[in-house]
Design a protein around this motif. Structure first.
Motif, mmCIF file in Angstrom:
data_model
loop_
_atom_site.group_PDB
_atom_site.id
_atom_site.type_symbol
_atom_site.label_atom_id
_atom_site.label_comp_id
_atom_site.label_asym_id
_atom_site.label_seq_id
_atom_site.Cartn_x
_atom_site.Cartn_y
_atom_site.Cartn_z
ATOM 1 N N THR A 1 63.188 32.926 -63.176
ATOM 2 C CA THR A 1 63.844 34.240 -63.111
ATOM 3 C C THR A 1 63.939 34.788 -61.697
ATOM 4 N N ILE A 2 62.899 34.551 -60.912
ATOM 5 C CA ILE A 2 62.830 35.133 -59.566
ATOM 6 C C ILE A 2 63.313 34.097 -58.559
ATOM 7 N N PRO A 3 64.334 34.420 -57.780
ATOM 8 C CA PRO A 3 64.902 33.423 -56.861
ATOM 9 C C PRO A 3 64.020 33.172 -55.648
ATOM 10 N N GLN A 4 64.064 31.948 -55.165
ATOM 11 C CA GLN A 4 63.337 31.593 -53.943
ATOM 12 C C GLN A 4 64.024 32.244 -52.749
ATOM 13 N N VAL A 5 63.224 32.742 -51.814
ATOM 14 C CA VAL A 5 63.766 33.386 -50.620
ATOM 15 C C VAL A 5 63.538 32.495 -49.406
ATOM 16 N N ASP A 6 64.110 32.896 -48.286
ATOM 17 C CA ASP A 6 63.940 32.154 -47.044
ATOM 18 C C ASP A 6 62.839 32.738 -46.159
ATOM 19 N N LYS A 7 62.550 34.030 -46.380
ATOM 20 C CA LYS A 7 61.524 34.691 -45.562
ATOM 21 C C LYS A 7 60.932 35.827 -46.372
ATOM 22 N N ILE A 8 59.627 36.093 -46.170
ATOM 23 C CA ILE A 8 58.927 37.181 -46.844
ATOM 24 C C ILE A 8 58.423 38.155 -45.795
ATOM 25 N N VAL A 9 58.733 39.436 -45.977
ATOM 26 C CA VAL A 9 58.271 40.472 -45.064
ATOM 27 C C VAL A 9 57.596 41.575 -45.870
ATOM 28 N N GLY A 10 56.836 42.409 -45.187
ATOM 29 C CA GLY A 10 56.224 43.552 -45.832
ATOM 30 C C GLY A 10 54.721 43.472 -45.900
ATOM 31 N N PRO A 11 54.047 44.638 -45.942
ATOM 32 C CA PRO A 11 52.581 44.702 -45.915
ATOM 33 C C PRO A 11 51.968 44.497 -47.285
ATOM 34 N N GLY A 12 50.676 44.179 -47.307
ATOM 35 C CA GLY A 12 49.958 44.027 -48.569
ATOM 36 C C GLY A 12 48.466 43.929 -48.317
ATOM 37 N N GLY B 1 55.817 28.161 -43.734
ATOM 38 C CA GLY B 1 56.258 26.777 -43.594
ATOM 39 C C GLY B 1 57.195 26.426 -44.734
ATOM 40 N N THR B 2 56.824 26.856 -45.951
ATOM 41 C CA THR B 2 57.765 26.780 -47.065
ATOM 42 C C THR B 2 58.825 27.860 -46.903
ATOM 43 N N VAL B 3 58.363 29.039 -46.495
ATOM 44 C CA VAL B 3 59.249 30.147 -46.136
ATOM 45 C C VAL B 3 58.762 30.727 -44.810
ATOM 46 N N GLY B 4 59.579 31.537 -44.189
ATOM 47 C CA GLY B 4 59.139 32.274 -43.018
ATOM 48 C C GLY B 4 58.401 33.529 -43.453
ATOM 49 N N ILE B 5 57.594 34.093 -42.563
ATOM 50 C CA ILE B 5 56.944 35.378 -42.811
ATOM 51 C C ILE B 5 57.101 36.237 -41.570
ATOM 52 N N ASP B 6 56.905 37.542 -41.734
ATOM 53 C CA ASP B 6 57.002 38.424 -40.578
ATOM 54 C C ASP B 6 55.756 38.313 -39.704
ATOM 55 N N MET B 7 54.597 38.603 -40.252
ATOM 56 C CA MET B 7 53.340 38.542 -39.506
ATOM 57 C C MET B 7 52.185 38.716 -40.480
ATOM 58 N N ILE B 8 50.975 38.405 -40.014
ATOM 59 C CA ILE B 8 49.761 38.699 -40.777
ATOM 60 C C ILE B 8 49.179 39.971 -40.171
ATOM 61 N N ALA B 9 49.345 41.069 -40.863
ATOM 62 C CA ALA B 9 48.978 42.360 -40.283
ATOM 63 C C ALA B 9 47.493 42.657 -40.463
ATOM 64 N N GLY B 10 46.905 43.211 -39.406
ATOM 65 C CA GLY B 10 45.536 43.689 -39.467
ATOM 66 C C GLY B 10 45.516 45.191 -39.671
ATOM 67 N N SER C 1 53.751 38.999 -29.491
ATOM 68 C CA SER C 1 54.726 39.244 -30.553
ATOM 69 C C SER C 1 55.308 40.645 -30.447
ATOM 70 N N SER C 2 56.293 40.928 -31.288
ATOM 71 C CA SER C 2 57.135 42.112 -31.140
ATOM 72 C C SER C 2 57.247 42.869 -32.456
ATOM 73 N N PRO C 3 57.777 44.092 -32.413
ATOM 74 C CA PRO C 3 58.056 44.813 -33.658
ATOM 75 C C PRO C 3 59.065 44.060 -34.519
ATOM 76 N N LEU C 4 59.023 44.297 -35.828
ATOM 77 C CA LEU C 4 60.034 43.746 -36.717
ATOM 78 C C LEU C 4 61.401 44.273 -36.297
ATOM 79 N N GLY C 5 62.403 43.404 -36.355
ATOM 80 C CA GLY C 5 63.735 43.833 -35.950
ATOM 81 C C GLY C 5 64.804 42.964 -36.544
ATOM 82 N N VAL C 6 66.046 43.282 -36.211
ATOM 83 C CA VAL C 6 67.193 42.514 -36.695
ATOM 84 C C VAL C 6 67.036 41.039 -36.359
ATOM 85 N N TYR C 7 66.456 40.757 -35.188
ATOM 86 C CA TYR C 7 66.289 39.375 -34.733
ATOM 87 C C TYR C 7 65.375 38.562 -35.641
ATOM 88 N N ASP C 8 64.571 39.235 -36.489
ATOM 89 C CA ASP C 8 63.703 38.516 -37.432
ATOM 90 C C ASP C 8 64.455 38.051 -38.673
#
Length: 433
Positions: A205-216, A229-238, A382-389
């Motif tokens: 039901t849930i489609p595979q994505v190319d990149k995952i972003v967002g905090p948790g 590696g399977t998908v891209g990610i934004d960062m591992i936030a502390g 590294s840099s803030p999240l942006g369009v380039y990501d």
């Protein structure tokens, strides 16, 4: 009384004290790792069935099919129409500013032609599909929806899939309204490591994505680390961080509240003041004592300030800049008379808030620049999240017949030197006799 550290850069052991203050162990323990690996494996191999089981177990949301976990677009739009008009106006105001800022980041494809007719360039292509993780329940952050979704849409991402946990079926209306405003395409009420797994591997039901972003939380962060590696990610936030540099001429109550604004996130958050004025550090300490009892989240603030906070005195503002570059903070406030004078020497900071009237909280919500920022000294690289990501770059190479003569000879020589004869022959086949 708040027992916040007082450090002096002139102390012989200051650097050791600073290093201890900045240290934060971001690696998940074995128990968390084991749980996350099991969840990832089960979702990867069992798809929707595993997602349904984990959603029932962790969120107490029991449904019969994965299709029932999707919130239809009609509900997003209805929520946008029915929320408090002031909240909608604020969300739309912030969204407009975030969009306007990020439109300046858009990259264009380019190429140039050499004298022999060879064409070289770069093609910019947006990602096809991106997954956005949003914390849910009472700890809901519509601002994170805007900050993650809008740059993706500005970049040209075709489909944005949002996942948000809804414990006991509790849905946050502001999150749904923000998703409607930002143009999120699909929303699923799932969270935790199982949501990350569903986005990374895809289910029925849930489609595979190319990149995952967002905090948790720690389980989400650990899952993102494993699926990279399977998908891209934004960062591992502390934990959230703020470093305030002040010359001693700003209202100390303002500075104390700026420190509170990050300390209230959680007990691991870090709030630091650097000033050349010892008396001003005393004034800020007094403001902390005065204002803390008025804060609804005072217990969290106090724990954060005592565990990882500090008031640091330095020789002058030049030494303050040295502290900035060592600490590499997520948020940096330059609450000084002429912040633009310090700016050229600042190399490491996620976001720089300049002047006495620029509180960090404005950047969290509506200033325009992204609030997804590097933490734990990762602003060094590294840099803030942006369009380039949300885009990728492809090199363009179109060699003319004439260009192949020069480039082919050089490539063949280098290939011979590396012991790769097929490479050399591939280049030489195109050389004229």
């Amino acid at each position: 009384m708040v027992n916040i550290r007082r450090l002096d850069a002139a102390q012989p052991d200051f650097r050791a004290q600073l290093d201890a203050l900045l240290a934060w162990e971001s690696v998940s323990d074995d128990k968390v790792n084991d749980i996350v690996r099991e969840i990832l494996h089960n979702v990867r191999t069992r798809g929707d069935a595993a997602v349904l089981e984990y959603t029932a177990r962790f969120d107490q949301l029991d449904v019969q099919s994965a299709e029932q976990l999707e919130i239809p677009q009609e509900r997003l739009q209805m929520t946008l129409r029915t929320i408090d008009p002031k909240l909608r106006e604020a969300l739309e105001f912030a969204a407009d500013r975030i969009k306007a800022y990020h439109e300046h980041q858009v990259e264009k494809s380019w190429n140039y032609e050499e004298e022999d007719g060879t064409i070289l360039g770069q093609k910019i292509t947006p990602l096809d599909r991106v997954g956005l993780y949003v914390p849910g329940g009472k700890a809901a952050y519509p601002s994170s929806v805007l900050m993650n979704a809008i740059p993706a849409k500005v970049a040209g991402v075709e489909e944005l899939i949002m996942v948000v946990p809804t414990p006991h079926g509790e849905v946050n209306d502001m999150v749904l309204a923000a998703a409607a405003i930002a143009g999120v395409d699909r929303v699923f009420t799932i969270g935790g490591a199982q949501a990350v797994a569903a986005l990374a591997y895809g289910t029925e039901t849930i489609p595979q994505v190319d990149k995952i972003v967002g905090p948790g939380n720690i389980f989400v962060a650990t899952a993102k680390r494993y699926v990279y590696g399977t998908v891209g990610i934004d960062m591992i936030a502390g934990p959230s961080e703020i470093l305030v540099v002040c010359d001693g001429k700003t209202n100390p109550d303002w500075i104390a509240m700026d420190l509170f604004s990050q300390a209230e996130h959680d007990e691991d958050a870090q709030a630091i003041l650097v000033t050349p004025d010892v008396a001003f550090a005393d004034q800020v300490a007094a403001s902390i004592e005065k204002l803390l009892p008025t804060m609804p989240r005072r217990d969290i603030i106090q724990k954060a300030l005592e565990a990882r906070g500090a008031l640091i005195t330095v020789r002058d503002l030049d030494e303050a800049v040295e502290m900035i570059n060592i600490i590499a903070p997520e948020h940096l406030e330059l609450s000084v008379e002429a912040p633009e004078v310090l700016l050229p020497d600042i190399r490491h900071a996620g976001a720089i808030f300049m002047g006495r009237y620029t509180s960090e909280a404005l950047g969290d919500y509506c200033a325009g620049p992204n609030h997804v920022l590097p933490t734990s000294r990762t602003a060094r690289f590294s840099s803030p999240l942006g369009v380039y990501d949300f885009v990728k770059r492809s090199s363009i190479i179109m060699v003319s017949e004439e260009g192949a003569q020069t480039l082919g000879e050089v490539a063949a020589i280098l290939a011979d030197g590396e012991g790769l004869p097929a490479h050399a022959q591939s280049a030489r086949y195109r050389l004229k006799d």
